[in-house]
Structures are given as C-alpha cells and as structure tokens.
Design a protein around this motif. Sequence first.
Motif, short mmCIF file in Angstrom:
data_model
loop_
_atom_site.label_atom_id
_atom_site.label_comp_id
_atom_site.label_asym_id
_atom_site.label_seq_id
_atom_site.Cartn_x
_atom_site.Cartn_y
_atom_site.Cartn_z
N ARG A 27 0.83 -1.12 0.06
CA ARG A 27 -0.04 -0.12 0.18
C ARG A 27 0.80 1.24 0.01
O ARG A 27 2.04 1.30 0.91
CB ARG A 27 -0.90 0.19 1.21
CG ARG A 27 -1.84 1.25 1.16
CD ARG A 27 -2.80 1.18 2.46
NE ARG A 27 -3.72 2.30 2.47
CZ ARG A 27 -4.76 2.16 2.07
NH1 ARG A 27 -5.45 1.00 1.53
NH2 ARG A 27 -5.58 3.39 2.21
N GLY A 28 0.65 2.29 -0.76
CA GLY A 28 1.52 3.31 -1.16
C GLY A 28 2.60 3.38 -1.82
O GLY A 28 3.15 4.48 -2.19
N GLN A 29 2.99 1.94 -2.49
CA GLN A 29 4.21 2.04 -3.21
C GLN A 29 3.78 2.35 -4.69
O GLN A 29 2.69 2.28 -5.16
CB GLN A 29 4.64 0.56 -3.31
CG GLN A 29 5.04 0.28 -1.94
CD GLN A 29 6.39 0.86 -1.35
OE1 GLN A 29 6.11 1.99 -0.87
NE2 GLN A 29 7.30 0.06 -1.40
N LEU A 30 4.88 2.86 -5.36
CA LEU A 30 4.70 3.36 -6.84
C LEU A 30 4.38 2.20 -7.70
O LEU A 30 4.97 1.28 -7.47
CB LEU A 30 5.85 4.12 -7.19
CG LEU A 30 5.69 5.67 -6.92
CD1 LEU A 30 7.05 6.31 -7.26
CD2 LEU A 30 4.49 6.51 -7.38
N LEU A 31 3.40 2.07 -8.49
CA LEU A 31 3.11 0.86 -9.50
C LEU A 31 4.23 0.99 -10.19
O LEU A 31 4.82 1.91 -10.83
CB LEU A 31 1.87 1.05 -10.37
CG LEU A 31 0.77 1.14 -9.51
CD1 LEU A 31 -0.60 1.55 -10.37
CD2 LEU A 31 0.35 0.25 -8.43
N PRO A 32 4.70 -0.31 -10.61
CA PRO A 32 5.98 -0.58 -11.39
C PRO A 32 6.09 -0.10 -12.85
O PRO A 32 4.70 -0.27 -13.67
CB PRO A 32 6.25 -2.04 -11.47
CG PRO A 32 5.38 -2.62 -10.33
CD PRO A 32 4.27 -1.76 -10.13
N ARG A 33 7.07 0.28 -13.48
CA ARG A 33 7.34 0.85 -14.65
C ARG A 33 6.71 2.12 -15.03
O ARG A 33 6.51 2.04 -16.31
CB ARG A 33 7.14 -0.61 -15.62
CG ARG A 33 8.11 -1.53 -15.39
CD ARG A 33 8.09 -2.76 -16.45
NE ARG A 33 9.08 -3.54 -16.21
CZ ARG A 33 9.12 -4.70 -17.24
NH1 ARG A 33 8.16 -4.81 -18.23
NH2 ARG A 33 9.98 -5.55 -16.85
N ARG A 34 6.22 2.72 -14.35
CA ARG A 34 5.45 3.92 -14.70
C ARG A 34 6.40 5.01 -13.92
O ARG A 34 6.33 5.30 -12.74
CB ARG A 34 3.88 4.15 -13.98
CG ARG A 34 2.99 3.33 -14.59
CD ARG A 34 3.08 1.88 -14.18
NE ARG A 34 1.63 1.25 -14.10
CZ ARG A 34 1.34 0.26 -14.02
NH1 ARG A 34 2.37 -0.91 -13.48
NH2 ARG A 34 0.10 -0.69 -13.77
N PRO A 35 6.73 5.92 -14.93
CA PRO A 35 7.38 6.96 -14.40
C PRO A 35 6.64 7.88 -13.91
O PRO A 35 5.30 8.22 -14.48
CB PRO A 35 8.26 7.45 -15.79
CG PRO A 35 7.23 7.22 -16.95
CD PRO A 35 6.74 5.98 -16.43
N THR A 36 6.93 8.63 -13.03
CA THR A 36 6.10 9.58 -12.28
C THR A 36 6.11 11.19 -12.96
O THR A 36 5.19 12.02 -13.10
CB THR A 36 6.47 10.23 -10.90
OG1 THR A 36 7.97 10.79 -11.01
CG2 THR A 36 6.50 8.99 -10.06
N ARG A 37 6.79 11.44 -14.05
CA ARG A 37 7.04 12.32 -15.04
C ARG A 37 7.44 11.85 -16.23
O ARG A 37 8.49 11.30 -16.46
CB ARG A 37 7.61 13.74 -14.40
CG ARG A 37 9.13 13.62 -14.20
CD ARG A 37 9.56 14.68 -13.18
NE ARG A 37 11.17 14.44 -13.30
CZ ARG A 37 11.71 13.77 -12.73
NH1 ARG A 37 11.20 12.78 -11.69
NH2 ARG A 37 13.01 13.93 -12.55
N SER A 38 7.01 12.43 -17.34
CA SER A 38 7.72 12.24 -18.90
C SER A 38 7.13 13.30 -19.65
O SER A 38 6.03 14.14 -19.53
CB SER A 38 6.94 10.74 -19.33
OG SER A 38 5.66 10.87 -19.35
#
Length: 646
Positions: free
Chosen positions: A545-556
């Motif tokens: 819970r609260g962790q970033l989903l894999p392989r999705r950059p937070t900015r692009s």
Amino acid sequence: MCPACVLVSTGPRGSARSRSHPVRSFIPRSRHVLAVVLLSSFVFPPMPVLAADAAPDDDDALDRIVVTASRTARTQDQTLAAITVIDRAEIDRLQPPSLQALLAGRAGIALANNGGEGKATSLFLRGTESDHVLVLVDGIRLGSATSGGASLQDIPPEQIERIEIVRGPFSSLYGSEALGGVIQIFTRRPQGSAMPSFTLAAGSEHTQRATLGFGGRVGDAAQGGWYAINASHGRTDGINAYRGPRGFDPDLDGYRNDALVVQGGWRFGERWDAEARVFRAEGRNEYDGTASNLSDTVQQTVGGRLRYASTDALRIALSLARSDDLSDNYRNDAYASTFDTHRRMATLQADATLGAALLTFGFDWQADHVESSTRYARDGRINRGLFAQWQQDFDAQSLQASLRRDEDSQFGGVTTGSALWGWTIGDALHLSARYGTAYKAPTFNELYFPGYGNPALQPEHARSLEVGLRGEHAAGNWSLNAFETRIDDLIAYDADLRPTPGPNNIDRARILGVEAVGELRVADWDLRGSATWLDPRADGDNASRGQLLPRRPTRSGRLDIDRRFDRVSLGASVSGAGKRYENLANTRRLDGYGLVDLRIGVAFARDWSVQLTAGNVFNRRYETAEFYPQPGRHWLLALRHAPGAR
C-alpha cells in the motif's frame, strides 16, 4: 505476481506471468533534458491537430474529424474527451523506427520495451495496467486473449495513416480492455489519383526498409469507390537485447517484419456504401532471457462494413470482422510452443438525429478462441454487449452520456457508464468534466493456465473523474487535463489461494495525474509538445500500500520542433522520463533518461525527397525494463517518392 507489477512477457504470449517481467536500470539520470521537455510544454503549450476517419473522398475532413471518442464522426471542437491524433504528415516528418518510438512521450503514455525494435513492448496509459488499453486497427480489436495485450511492436509505422489516442475509461462504448483508454490505428488510404508511392531506407544495425503503395478512386462522390494496396518490409540485426542472469547470450537479437494492407470501398448511391479490408503483419523476433529465444508472429485483421442511410436522420451500419494473434516459439530453432488467439466480431450500430441530439445505440458480439500447445481447461468464450449514447449541444454547453451492458459467458454481466460535459467560454476557452466507469475481463492465462490459473476470477473494475481546460489562439492550441482513477478487484498473485497459489482479485490502485499538451507556431517554427505528471500507487490492504506501481515514471514529456526552408526541412525531438521502479516493493529503481533525435529532409524534385534521421544522438544508455538495454545512437537514410504528399 502482483497485477500492478506487470507487463507483457518477453517471450511467448502464453506465459503464465503474462503481465510481468522483472527489470531495473543502471543508467544515470538525465534531468536536464527532461526539465527542458516539461518546461517547454508550459512555455509553448501545444495541442495536437486532430485527424479522422472520414471517407477517403474528403481530404479536408481527414484533418477535422475524430471517431474513436464517441464511435461517431465528431469535429475537434465537438470532442469532449482527452485525445491525441498523429497523422501521416507527422509520421513522414518523424520517420520513427517503430510504433513505440512514435508513441513515446505522448500525453499519458509510458512504455516498457524489452530490448529494441520488434521486442515485446508494454504500454501504460494514464498509469493503468499494460492490458488495460484497447487497441483497434480500422475499428477491429487486436490482441491476445492469453496474455491480454496487443503486440504494438509488430505494427510498422509505414502502414499507418493516422492514430487516435483517447485517454480515460471507455468501457461504456467498447466494453472490456478500455479501462485506461483506446488506441485506434487507421491504415493507409489513397490521397489522390492512382499513383504509386514507395520508400527505400537503410541505416545502422544493418537496418533495411522498403515500402510500396498504390491506390486511387473511381467514379465520383455520388457513386464510385476507392482502393489501396500497401506492402512493407523491414529488417534489422538489432542489438544485444538482454544482459541479465537468466539465459544470457551476448549476440545480436534481430527482427524482421513483412506487412500488407489491401482495402477498398464503394458508394452505391445516396443510401448505401460498403468497405472491406485486410491487414496482415508477420514478424520474426530473436530474443534472450526466456525458455524460448525465437518467435514467428502474425497480427491479422479481416473485416467489412455495410452502411445504410434510410433518411438524413438515421444511419445504420453492420460490421463483421475477425482478428488473429498467432505466435510459434522456438528454442535454438527447435519448436517450443504455440499460442494463437482467434476473435470473431460483429457489430450493429444505428445513429439517429433527434432534433439537436444524436442518439447512438448498438450491439457488439465477440467470440474468443484459443489454440495452443498448452492445454487450457476452457479454450473459448463469448461476450455480448448492448450500448447506447446520447450527444447534444446546448448553445455554449455540450453533453455526452453513454451506458453499456456486457454479458460474458465466463463470468456473467457488467454494466458501465460515462458522462461528459463541456462548456465553451467565449471564443477561446473550453472547460470540460467527465466521470466514467470501466472494467477489464481476466485473460485466459489468468483463468486457465495449467498449474496457475484461477477460473473463479472476476473482472477488474475502475472509476475515473477528470476535468480539463482547452485554449485556442491564432498561433496554436493548448490543453490541460487532471484526473483521478481508482481500480478495484485488481488481479494479483495470491500465495494464500487454495488449493494452488495463483491470481486473485485482491488488490487496488489509486492513480492521480495531470497532462499538458499543445502546439505553437513561432517565426516559422512549429512546436508540438506534451508533458505528464503521474502518481500511480497501490492502494490495497497489504504491505505494498502506497508504493508506486512498477514501470510507470512519475513524469515524462516530449517536444518536437520543426521548420521548413523552401525545399529543406529541419527538426529535432527531445523526450524523457523520470525514475520508475521495476518491482512493487520499490526496491529496484530504473533511473530517468533524456533523449535527443535530429532530422533533415530535402525535396530535390517534385514528389521526391530524401531524409536523414538520427536517434539518441548523445548515445544515452538507459533501460525501460531491467536487463533489457535500449538502442544507442542510430541513424536511417530514406528515399521517398510520394505523389501529392501532405
């Protein structure tokens, strides 16, 4: 396996862990290039020019009409959904080596590629899963029922007329898979008289390409037809696509693709018209790191449509189609496995004009069948969907509402809906808001793969809220969209599932995001850009819970700059992505990167041009999937003959 950690596998489409493959990058971050991309998207707020599915006898309409967002022809100003359109002129200008290179950095899109051209590529739209995006080719569903994704890497850009990318939940119009959005690819159409066109190209990694097209029109607008035949061939020696510990082989992993599109249409008078088309792309892909290291693949669609306008206020269309996703896999030239998906589809749709309103209603039928060397407990299912939509403009305001009921022979029924509202403020600003629900049916691997599948799985469900603002001015356009998506019943690996651990509906996700897109013309320079800020996090009742989903950059982001000087054209593209994580525990980090591509073209005679493109000119080392390097500096020189090119 967690649903969020996950992508299309590197090798066979039947892999039980079809959504996931572990990854991480050793590359240093390139923050300066990424900062330029993100800043430019606000300094020069751009919005793409929209193209469309108009009839081939109306060239102007191709630049004004979009169809994917509503299943009806709507102008750019009328479209309430967030949409990006890439037309043929832009594809010719960019000369991308692959479809994934063409899509990279677009608003809401993140890509994870397993080692270069032709290798398995996962696309995340607005932070949703890689199998939460519906891919259509000329209105026909494409994809694998075993792994759940479409093989975008096997569709050559040379065969594409335009692409419509619609972001947000669209299950209320299309059913399963359209949870994150819809990508519709339209193949090449004739643009003028019956004249052949061709391209010859060569480049680094012994890359070779050739395309040949021929099309035209007969008769007139009242009664006549059109036809088009386009063939393409491409091959490359590739790079060493895998550096990991499992099945490492320091060789070059090549790729070959042969594609053909044959299509045509005929107008029988004022009331009747018909179209038919065949698309086939064959690929031969070498790779490492799995039980097999060679795949022969086929992506194919065959379809036809008959339309009847009983009056000016009522139009009815019947479509019949079939799509096939075929994969034969080998290990050192020895046969290993087969995973084939066959889909048969039928749609009956009616569009009725009632005063100022447009009412659309219809019925979709789809039958999936799997043929494989792996024996599944069930190898087929049928889905039936009934949908309705209402669209109406009220002076400065617009409404679009849709409702759909799907009945699946495997898990039962699902109801989804969507409502969009728009308000035109003066002549330059457009405010919009949207709420929608969506779902994704479990794949055959998740349901029935021997020793892994769980036949009790239910669909994943989502709900999304979005607000947007769009502006138009003399020099260009811009738009800004903010959204929140919540996904329930995500399918994740459940170690406590009995009698055998496997996938189960035990996870959730919450995704927040902002997208900025637009275009601007300054002193004869054309600038087009996009930027995405994303916060995709697991939201289940567990340690993730609260962790970033894999392989999705937070900015692009991405910025394209072009200018034409009489017969010479110059251009550059700057794209980048921030950090991401390979695993849901966020312990294996993939560093951010920034890339620069350059291009120059010369029109040396009427309808003749030569173009040189250079990609990743600073030779950045980076990975979007752990252990799978991306190509370094590369180039392509192309000679093109295109009568009447736009």
